[in-house]
Design an enzyme around this catalytic site. Structure first.
Site, PDB file in Angstrom:
ATOM      1  N   TRP A  80     -18.900  17.144  12.103  1.00  0.00           N
ATOM      2  CA  TRP A  80     -18.015  16.666  11.045  1.00  0.00           C
ATOM      3  C   TRP A  80     -18.483  17.137   9.671  1.00  0.00           C
ATOM      4  O   TRP A  80     -19.675  17.125   9.362  1.00  0.00           O
ATOM      5  CB  TRP A  80     -17.967  15.135  11.033  1.00  0.00           C
ATOM      6  CG  TRP A  80     -17.162  14.559  12.157  1.00  0.00           C
ATOM      7  CD1 TRP A  80     -16.727  15.225  13.273  1.00  0.00           C
ATOM      8  CD2 TRP A  80     -16.718  13.218  12.292  1.00  0.00           C
ATOM      9  NE1 TRP A  80     -16.033  14.369  14.076  1.00  0.00           N
ATOM     10  CE2 TRP A  80     -16.008  13.131  13.505  1.00  0.00           C
ATOM     11  CE3 TRP A  80     -16.841  12.077  11.511  1.00  0.00           C
ATOM     12  CZ2 TRP A  80     -15.426  11.939  13.950  1.00  0.00           C
ATOM     13  CZ3 TRP A  80     -16.262  10.888  11.943  1.00  0.00           C
ATOM     14  CH2 TRP A  80     -15.562  10.831  13.154  1.00  0.00           C
ATOM     15  N   THR A 130       0.862  -1.179   0.000  1.00  0.00           N
ATOM     16  CA  THR A 130       0.000   0.000   0.000  1.00  0.00           C
ATOM     17  C   THR A 130       0.899   1.230   0.000  1.00  0.00           C
ATOM     18  O   THR A 130       1.992   1.202   0.571  1.00  0.00           O
ATOM     19  CB  THR A 130      -0.872   0.082   1.266  1.00  0.00           C
ATOM     20  OG1 THR A 130       0.016   0.181   2.386  1.00  0.00           O
ATOM     21  CG2 THR A 130      -1.745  -1.120   1.435  1.00  0.00           C
ATOM     22  N   GLU A 187      -5.947  -3.778   0.892  1.00  0.00           N
ATOM     23  CA  GLU A 187      -6.080  -4.789   1.953  1.00  0.00           C
ATOM     24  C   GLU A 187      -7.270  -5.709   1.744  1.00  0.00           C
ATOM     25  O   GLU A 187      -7.469  -6.653   2.488  1.00  0.00           O
ATOM     26  CB  GLU A 187      -6.227  -4.087   3.321  1.00  0.00           C
ATOM     27  CG  GLU A 187      -4.952  -3.446   3.849  1.00  0.00           C
ATOM     28  CD  GLU A 187      -4.741  -2.015   3.360  1.00  0.00           C
ATOM     29  OE1 GLU A 187      -5.362  -1.639   2.345  1.00  0.00           O
ATOM     30  OE2 GLU A 187      -3.968  -1.270   3.987  1.00  0.00           O
ATOM     31  N   LYS A 246     -13.287  18.601  11.306  1.00  0.00           N
ATOM     32  CA  LYS A 246     -14.043  18.710  12.550  1.00  0.00           C
ATOM     33  C   LYS A 246     -14.262  20.182  12.871  1.00  0.00           C
ATOM     34  O   LYS A 246     -13.375  20.858  13.373  1.00  0.00           O
ATOM     35  CB  LYS A 246     -13.305  17.992  13.681  1.00  0.00           C
ATOM     36  CG  LYS A 246     -13.358  16.496  13.456  1.00  0.00           C
ATOM     37  CD  LYS A 246     -12.320  15.721  14.221  1.00  0.00           C
ATOM     38  CE  LYS A 246     -12.234  14.318  13.668  1.00  0.00           C
ATOM     39  NZ  LYS A 246     -10.929  13.930  13.204  1.00  0.00           N
TER      40      LYS A 246
END
Ligand code: AMP
Length: 543
Positions: free
Chosen positions: A443, A185, A330, A438
């Protein structure tokens, strides 16, 4: 009591054997680095994979040895996929877009023995050759006529290597949980981490992804994976082609709009697969030449969120359905897909587009849930958002040669994404947990803001980050690249956004930039952008 069914191992060699017997004449078309278009059949690909396996055995390659590739999507890379894994060695596909120090790190960390390289990438290796001494030799993926001068040592030519080998090779049988391929990755921080796929996970993933409910790949398909074979095995498409007999069109180094269109016009794929930036280039090119993608039915878009403007453009200008998909290195990579349903037919286009903005439902085999900071599961109401955890037979259980278990929680993998899940199990990616903004305890999704902003006809790329703010802790800042010749202003962009987003989501400012940094897999490198603009609003206030 155990059942009475044969425990035959699921092996990658089984896929290419099946292909040889079942659809030997299926075509594989590639744009070669040498510049021309190459075409042959699945049977020829299988025979050459066996020649390669024989050649590797002669070179001394054994089970579990790592054989690396630094290559585009092309027919020789396809042969390596089956020849290397088929003989029991491990195919390590390297992403050429990694920084040189990352290349050095992963080649050494993987302990690669041989490295197969396309002509394009030889300079990358020449620059680091003294730091990768574990490599016994390099195989240049070309023929004698195109062999270049190089400062690399122990160099072989691919075509010469395999030409005198037999096309008979007895694929060995072994445990299906043996490693088949390795992909690192390209995180935004720290060293890349290796994901070691098994034969079993690869075969099951391919079986799951070909389903109509997932990517809908069959013998009727002609697919053009623009997603690279050096990034999560081109989303498993080479295996899916062997499994189904779908025609495979491999774009080689030609990822730009004009090169892709040339292949599309001649090969007539009905299924395209790739990340949004590639499709933006293609759509812009199509607009500039006034042509339509007549052959294309479905465009699978993943890797980053597909914006509304893209979903609409594919549908309304080209008659193509955008299948929004989500996954990760993954996860082999497919996690969810937003395939067409009967219910969608009864929706208005606008309603359907809103649903298509979601990343879709889990491909059967994948389980997912969202959790709060204490790992308590949160409701599947499409509103609550939390950290997204997944598990399934093609999901990572630990990183390769890495003791860090921080992403693994009670048998689940923490994706690092923040998401919603609705009552029909549709996933909505809100943000990477590191990128969510934030503001005053609430959010804001940087992805949603980017998706709205990119709908402005004079912008070609957008990036939203949270920057420090005295009162609200963080506020959104929009960085945008304008189309050539455009003089659109920050105020005009804000006006455009005003009826599309909640008032308190409005970016505090819009900064026009000439370029934006990207990771090796083409995602915005927000960590860099944040570093540069972290104090942007504080400075503006104090100025
Ligand atoms: P990679 O391992 O490089 O393929 O990156 C995986 C990450 O890409 C995911 O964890 C998501 O953050 C992001 N990603 C992939 N597909 C999507 C999508 N359709 N929408 C939003 N983000 C996505």
């Amino acid at each position: 009591m155990q059942g009475n069914i044969m425990a035959r191992p699921l092996l990658i060699s089984g896929l290419i054997e099946h292909a040889t017997l079942t659809h030997p004449d299926s075509e594989i078309v590639s744009r070669r680095c040498e510049g021309d278009i190459h075409r042959y059949t699945m049977k020829e690909a299988a025979q050459r994979s066996k020649k390669l396996a024989n050649a590797l055995s002669r070179l001394g390659a054994k089970q579990d040895d790592r054989i690396a590739t630094l290559a585009w999507n092309n027919h020789r890379h396809f042969e390596l996929y089956f020849g290397v894994s088929g003989m029991g060695a491990i195919l390590h596909t390297i992403n050429p877009r990694l920084f040189p120090e990352q290349l050095v790190y992963i080649i050494n960390h993987a302990e690669d023995r041989w490295l197969f390289v396309d002509l394009t990438f030889i300079p990358l290796l020449e620059a680091i050759k003294d730091q990768i001494s574990n490599i016994e030799g390099f195989v240049i993926m070309t023929d004698e006529a195109h062999m270049p001068e190089t400062s690399l040592t122990n160099v072989l030519c691919y075509e010469t290597l395999i030409q005198d080998e037999s096309d008979e090779f007895e694929w060995p049988e072994f445990d299906e949980n043996q490693a088949a391929s390795l992909c690192y990755t390209s995180g935004t921080t720290g060293n890349p981490k290796g994901v070691l796929y098994t034969h079993r996970s690869t075969v099951i993933h391919a079986q799951a992804e070909i389903a109509k409910e997932a990517l809908d790949i069959g013998s009727y398909s002609c697919m053009l994976p623009v997603v690279p074979m050096f990034h999560v095995n081109a989303w498993g498409t080479p295996y899916a082609a062997a499994m189904t007999g779908a025609k495979l069109v491999l774009p080689g180094p030609g990822m730009d709009g004009a090169s892709l269109w040339e292949l599309i016009e001649t090969e007539k794929p009905d299924l395209l697969l790739g990340v949004p930036t590639v499709w933006l280039m293609l759509l812009n090119h199509m607009e500039s030449i006034g042509k339509k993608l007549d052959s294309v039915n479905n465009v699978v878009v993943g890797g980053s969120a597909a914006p509304l403007s893209m979903i609409k453009k594919f549908q309304e200008d080209h008659g193509a359905f955008l299948v929004h998909a989500w996954g990760m290195t993954e996860m082999s990579p497919l996690g969810t897909a937003n395939a067409k349903t009967r219910l969608m037919d009864s929706m208005s286009l606008e309603e359907r587009y809103q649903l298509q903005l979601k990343q879709g439902r889990p491909v059967c085999g994948i389980e997912m849930k969202i959790v709060d900071d204490s790992n308590n599961e949160m409701p599947r109401d499409g509103v609550a958002y939390g950290r997204l955890l997944v598990r399934g037979p093609w999901v990572i259980s630990s990183y390769f040669k890495n003791d860090d278990q921080s992403s693994f929680i009670d048998g689940w993998f923490d994706t690092g994404d923040v998401a919603t899940i609705d009552p029909h199990n549709y996933l909505g990616i809100v943000d990477r947990s590191k990128d969510v903004i934030k503001s005053g305890g609430e959010w804001i999704s940087s992805i949603d803001l980017e998706n709205e902003a990119i709908g402005h006809p004079e912008l070609i790329e957008c990036c939203v980050i949270g920057v420090a703010h005295e009162k609200w802790d963080e506020r959104p800042l929009l960085l945008a690249i304008r189309k050539e010749g455009s003089n659109v202003t920050a105020e005009e962009i804000k006006d455009y956004l005003s009826d599309k987003i909640a008032k308190w989501w409005m970016p505090d400012d819009v900064v026009f930039v000439a370029s934006l940094p990207h990771t090796a897999t083409g995602k915005l490198l927000k960590i860099e952008v944040r570093k540069k603009y972290h104090d942007y609003l504080l400075k503006a206030e104090n100025a």
